[in-house]
Motif scaffolding. Sequence first.
Motif, PDB file in Angstrom:
ATOM      1  N   ASN A   1      -8.253   7.711 -10.169  1.00 37.56           N
ATOM      2  CA  ASN A   1      -7.261   7.888  -9.101  1.00 37.56           C
ATOM      3  C   ASN A   1      -5.893   7.356  -9.516  1.00 37.56           C
ATOM      4  OD1 ASN A   1      -9.113   8.999  -7.235  1.00 37.56           O
ATOM      5  ND2 ASN A   1      -9.858   6.954  -6.715  1.00 37.56           N
ATOM      6  N   MET A   2      -5.877   6.210 -10.176  1.00 39.58           N
ATOM      7  CA  MET A   2      -4.618   5.628 -10.617  1.00 39.58           C
ATOM      8  C   MET A   2      -3.907   6.538 -11.613  1.00 39.58           C
ATOM      9  SD  MET A   2      -2.465   3.021 -10.757  1.00 39.58           S
ATOM     10  CE  MET A   2      -3.134   1.396 -10.469  1.00 39.58           C
ATOM     11  N   ARG A   3      -4.635   7.060 -12.568  1.00 44.36           N
ATOM     12  CA  ARG A   3      -4.015   7.919 -13.579  1.00 44.36           C
ATOM     13  C   ARG A   3      -3.431   9.184 -12.957  1.00 44.36           C
ATOM     14  NH1 ARG A   3      -4.811   6.423 -18.711  1.00 44.36           N
ATOM     15  NH2 ARG A   3      -6.392   4.835 -19.109  1.00 44.36           N
ATOM     16  N   VAL A   4      -4.116   9.724 -11.979  1.00 40.39           N
ATOM     17  CA  VAL A   4      -3.602  10.923 -11.309  1.00 40.39           C
ATOM     18  C   VAL A   4      -2.276  10.618 -10.615  1.00 40.39           C
ATOM     19  CG1 VAL A   4      -4.001  12.550  -9.429  1.00 40.39           C
ATOM     20  CG2 VAL A   4      -5.851  12.004 -11.015  1.00 40.39           C
ATOM     21  N   LEU A   5      -2.214   9.485  -9.910  1.00 42.07           N
ATOM     22  CA  LEU A   5      -0.990   9.134  -9.191  1.00 42.07           C
ATOM     23  C   LEU A   5       0.159   8.800 -10.140  1.00 42.07           C
ATOM     24  CD1 LEU A   5      -2.129   6.993  -6.111  1.00 42.07           C
ATOM     25  CD2 LEU A   5      -1.700   9.447  -6.269  1.00 42.07           C
TER      26      LEU A   5
ATOM     27  N   HIS B   1      -4.174  -3.068   3.088  1.00 42.78           N
ATOM     28  CA  HIS B   1      -5.471  -3.039   2.413  1.00 42.78           C
ATOM     29  C   HIS B   1      -6.500  -2.268   3.219  1.00 42.78           C
ATOM     30  CE1 HIS B   1      -8.346  -5.564  -0.331  1.00 42.78           C
ATOM     31  NE2 HIS B   1      -8.341  -4.283  -0.638  1.00 42.78           N
ATOM     32  N   LYS B   2      -6.536  -2.494   4.530  1.00 41.89           N
ATOM     33  CA  LYS B   2      -7.485  -1.801   5.397  1.00 41.89           C
ATOM     34  C   LYS B   2      -7.209  -0.293   5.446  1.00 41.89           C
ATOM     35  CE  LYS B   2      -8.383  -5.736   8.435  1.00 41.89           C
ATOM     36  NZ  LYS B   2      -8.189  -6.318   9.784  1.00 41.89           N
ATOM     37  N   LEU B   3      -5.935   0.078   5.335  1.00 43.41           N
ATOM     38  CA  LEU B   3      -5.555   1.480   5.420  1.00 43.41           C
ATOM     39  C   LEU B   3      -5.553   2.187   4.066  1.00 43.41           C
ATOM     40  CD1 LEU B   3      -2.534   1.213   7.923  1.00 43.41           C
ATOM     41  CD2 LEU B   3      -4.875   1.937   8.440  1.00 43.41           C
ATOM     42  N   SER B   4      -5.758   1.441   2.987  1.00 42.78           N
ATOM     43  CA  SER B   4      -5.615   2.011   1.645  1.00 42.78           C
ATOM     44  C   SER B   4      -6.727   3.005   1.327  1.00 42.78           C
ATOM     45  CB  SER B   4      -5.601   0.896   0.593  1.00 42.78           C
ATOM     46  OG  SER B   4      -6.837   0.207   0.578  1.00 42.78           O
ATOM     47  N   SER B   5      -6.399   3.995   0.519  1.00 41.37           N
ATOM     48  CA  SER B   5      -7.383   4.968   0.040  1.00 41.37           C
ATOM     49  C   SER B   5      -8.266   4.345  -1.031  1.00 41.37           C
ATOM     50  CB  SER B   5      -6.671   6.197  -0.533  1.00 41.37           C
ATOM     51  OG  SER B   5      -5.885   6.828   0.449  1.00 41.37           O
ATOM     52  N   TRP B   6      -7.681   3.515  -1.851  1.00 43.93           N
ATOM     53  CA  TRP B   6      -8.413   2.757  -2.856  1.00 43.93           C
ATOM     54  C   TRP B   6      -7.579   1.549  -3.263  1.00 43.93           C
ATOM     55  CZ3 TRP B   6      -5.388   2.344  -7.089  1.00 43.93           C
ATOM     56  CH2 TRP B   6      -4.514   3.395  -7.385  1.00 43.93           C
ATOM     57  N   SER B   7      -8.253   0.592  -3.858  1.00 43.21           N
ATOM     58  CA  SER B   7      -7.571  -0.623  -4.299  1.00 43.21           C
ATOM     59  C   SER B   7      -8.423  -1.325  -5.340  1.00 43.21           C
ATOM     60  CB  SER B   7      -7.313  -1.560  -3.108  1.00 43.21           C
ATOM     61  OG  SER B   7      -8.545  -2.024  -2.577  1.00 43.21           O
ATOM     62  N   PHE B   8      -7.827  -2.219  -6.085  1.00 45.95           N
ATOM     63  CA  PHE B   8      -8.579  -3.098  -6.967  1.00 45.95           C
ATOM     64  C   PHE B   8      -7.763  -4.355  -7.215  1.00 45.95           C
ATOM     65  CE2 PHE B   8      -6.194  -0.369  -9.912  1.00 45.95           C
ATOM     66  CZ  PHE B   8      -5.620  -1.292 -10.783  1.00 45.95           C
ATOM     67  N   ASP B   9      -8.471  -5.444  -7.493  1.00 42.61           N
ATOM     68  CA  ASP B   9      -7.782  -6.689  -7.807  1.00 42.61           C
ATOM     69  C   ASP B   9      -7.954  -6.998  -9.281  1.00 42.61           C
ATOM     70  OD1 ASP B   9     -10.246  -8.316  -8.209  1.00 42.61           O
ATOM     71  OD2 ASP B   9     -10.496  -8.001  -6.060  1.00 42.61           O
TER      72      ASP B   9
ATOM     73  N   GLY C   1      -4.025 -10.621  -8.542  1.00 41.59           N
ATOM     74  CA  GLY C   1      -3.185  -9.480  -8.232  1.00 41.59           C
ATOM     75  C   GLY C   1      -3.976  -8.433  -7.483  1.00 41.59           C
ATOM     76  N   LEU C   2      -3.287  -7.611  -6.711  1.00 41.43           N
ATOM     77  CA  LEU C   2      -3.941  -6.544  -5.949  1.00 41.43           C
ATOM     78  C   LEU C   2      -3.090  -5.285  -6.010  1.00 41.43           C
ATOM     79  CD1 LEU C   2      -6.170  -5.633  -3.911  1.00 41.43           C
ATOM     80  CD2 LEU C   2      -4.653  -6.422  -2.077  1.00 41.43           C
ATOM     81  N   VAL C   3      -3.718  -4.178  -6.387  1.00 43.17           N
ATOM     82  CA  VAL C   3      -3.059  -2.873  -6.415  1.00 43.17           C
ATOM     83  C   VAL C   3      -3.678  -2.015  -5.326  1.00 43.17           C
ATOM     84  CG1 VAL C   3      -2.547  -0.810  -7.763  1.00 43.17           C
ATOM     85  CG2 VAL C   3      -2.644  -3.044  -8.893  1.00 43.17           C
ATOM     86  N   MET C   4      -2.838  -1.354  -4.537  1.00 42.74           N
ATOM     87  CA  MET C   4      -3.329  -0.511  -3.442  1.00 42.74           C
ATOM     88  C   MET C   4      -2.570   0.809  -3.418  1.00 42.74           C
ATOM     89  SD  MET C   4      -3.484  -3.264  -0.287  1.00 42.74           S
ATOM     90  CE  MET C   4      -1.869  -4.015  -0.569  1.00 42.74           C
ATOM     91  N   ALA C   5      -3.262   1.847  -2.971  1.00 39.39           N
ATOM     92  CA  ALA C   5      -2.642   3.146  -2.726  1.00 39.39           C
ATOM     93  C   ALA C   5      -2.886   3.524  -1.278  1.00 39.39           C
ATOM     94  CB  ALA C   5      -3.206   4.217  -3.658  1.00 39.39           C
ATOM     95  N   ILE C   6      -1.808   3.826  -0.547  1.00 44.33           N
ATOM     96  CA  ILE C   6      -1.895   4.153   0.881  1.00 44.33           C
ATOM     97  C   ILE C   6      -1.289   5.533   1.104  1.00 44.33           C
ATOM     98  CG2 ILE C   6      -1.182   3.501   3.210  1.00 44.33           C
ATOM     99  CD1 ILE C   6      -1.014   0.901   0.528  1.00 44.33           C
ATOM    100  N   GLU C   7      -2.012   6.383   1.788  1.00 44.23           N
ATOM    101  CA  GLU C   7      -1.467   7.694   2.116  1.00 44.23           C
ATOM    102  C   GLU C   7      -0.274   7.547   3.052  1.00 44.23           C
ATOM    103  OE1 GLU C   7      -4.342  10.932   2.963  1.00 44.23           O
ATOM    104  OE2 GLU C   7      -5.823   9.322   2.804  1.00 44.23           O
ATOM    105  N   ALA C   8       0.762   8.336   2.826  1.00 42.06           N
ATOM    106  CA  ALA C   8       1.973   8.247   3.638  1.00 42.06           C
ATOM    107  C   ALA C   8       1.694   8.537   5.107  1.00 42.06           C
ATOM    108  CB  ALA C   8       3.035   9.213   3.104  1.00 42.06           C
ATOM    109  N   GLU C   9       0.680   9.344   5.372  1.00 41.42           N
ATOM    110  CA  GLU C   9       0.373   9.670   6.765  1.00 41.42           C
ATOM    111  C   GLU C   9      -0.190   8.468   7.535  1.00 41.42           C
ATOM    112  OE1 GLU C   9      -4.124  11.518   6.180  1.00 41.42           O
ATOM    113  OE2 GLU C   9      -2.396  12.875   6.297  1.00 41.42           O
ATOM    114  N   LYS C  10      -0.531   7.395   6.816  1.00 41.40           N
ATOM    115  CA  LYS C  10      -1.024   6.185   7.472  1.00 41.40           C
ATOM    116  C   LYS C  10       0.111   5.252   7.904  1.00 41.40           C
ATOM    117  CE  LYS C  10      -5.423   7.125   6.798  1.00 41.40           C
ATOM    118  NZ  LYS C  10      -6.222   6.370   5.828  1.00 41.40           N
ATOM    119  N   VAL C  11       1.340   5.584   7.555  1.00 42.89           N
ATOM    120  CA  VAL C  11       2.478   4.701   7.879  1.00 42.89           C
ATOM    121  C   VAL C  11       2.614   4.443   9.382  1.00 42.89           C
ATOM    122  CG1 VAL C  11       5.009   4.583   7.903  1.00 42.89           C
ATOM    123  CG2 VAL C  11       3.797   5.073   5.781  1.00 42.89           C
ATOM    124  N   PRO C  12       2.507   5.457  10.258  1.00 45.17           N
ATOM    125  CA  PRO C  12       2.603   5.161  11.697  1.00 45.17           C
ATOM    126  C   PRO C  12       1.563   4.144  12.154  1.00 45.17           C
ATOM    127  CG  PRO C  12       2.841   7.517  11.325  1.00 45.17           C
ATOM    128  CD  PRO C  12       2.410   6.924  10.017  1.00 45.17           C
TER     129      PRO C  12
END
Length: 325
Positions: A177-181, A273-281, A301-312
């Motif tokens: 997932n990280m490589r794709v993004l 973190h709760k809204l993230s699609s994936w994450s890793f520390d 450290g923590l890396v997270m990916a959050i879909e923009a539609e989760k912003v609201p």
Amino acid sequence: MPRQPSRRHRRPRPPRAFSSFARSVARIGIGSSSKVKKLSSPALERRALSKSPDNGFSKHELKEKIERAESSSEEDNEENVQADFAFFDPKPSDFHGVKTLLQTYLDVKQWDLSGFVDLILGQTTVGTVVKIEDQEDDGLFSIVSVLNLGRYKKNKCMAEVNGFLLKLCEENDASVNMRVLLTKQACNVGLLISQRVVNLPPQLLPPLYDALFDEVSWAIEDEPTEELRESFRFKYYMLLTKIYERKSANKGKGTSSNDELIIYAKPEDEIFHKLSSWSFDFPIRTQEITAHELRNYNLKGLVMAIEAEKVPSFRQELQSLINGS
């Protein structure tokens, strides 16, 4: 005609089950301080300023009476200290302040941090710095911005950020997932940068993030070229932040039932973190002075990916957390 923040008419959703630490930070503003005096008083009055009318935000006032965290008795020994914080567009003179805040952004890695700061300061339509009102040149308390990974991929600093993240994900399940993004979808990914002094009043967080995401929406409509407008049409936000994880030796017997498995250095990161699609520390080498209460925790450290539609959802939950509703 100045831009105005969008109006939201929906009632906030019920808050999620936030950690006790996040709620305590949100409610009592642990470690809050003014620019010239550390606050140890049981009461506090602050005005939080959104961006000035020149930048399209109206001034508003937030007042919060904060009770002493270590309350032994309710004495009449109260002291009111007022600190006026203002939101500003980034500018070149903020260079050293922003660089100081981001000093350990990539742990202890030696990289083009100066170039990274230049990118942040060069993007004046999206991004905010927090300072003391009427003391614009005397200190910087927070930086919040977002940079398009694809737009800046040819810059040395962004290439080094990508390399740092790709190396991290080699040993994690999120590597694909990280490589794709970072490659195929880079033009649709915003690297969300949020760093501040540890004692910035948490009451500033909702208007600060509202300002950021409102500006992203306005940039999609207002930037002068189609290419620039599209560069803010994010599908994902990626965050690189820090957490405290309870030491493995203390996860079993001998630990208090009140001990959290994870303590978030910034309370809003728990929502991300709760809204993230994936994450890793990942382990980090940065040495930071920690409070006595964190002696049984490791800084990671923590890396997270959050879909923009989760912003609201994020914005609503942040309001709930800070307001205690």
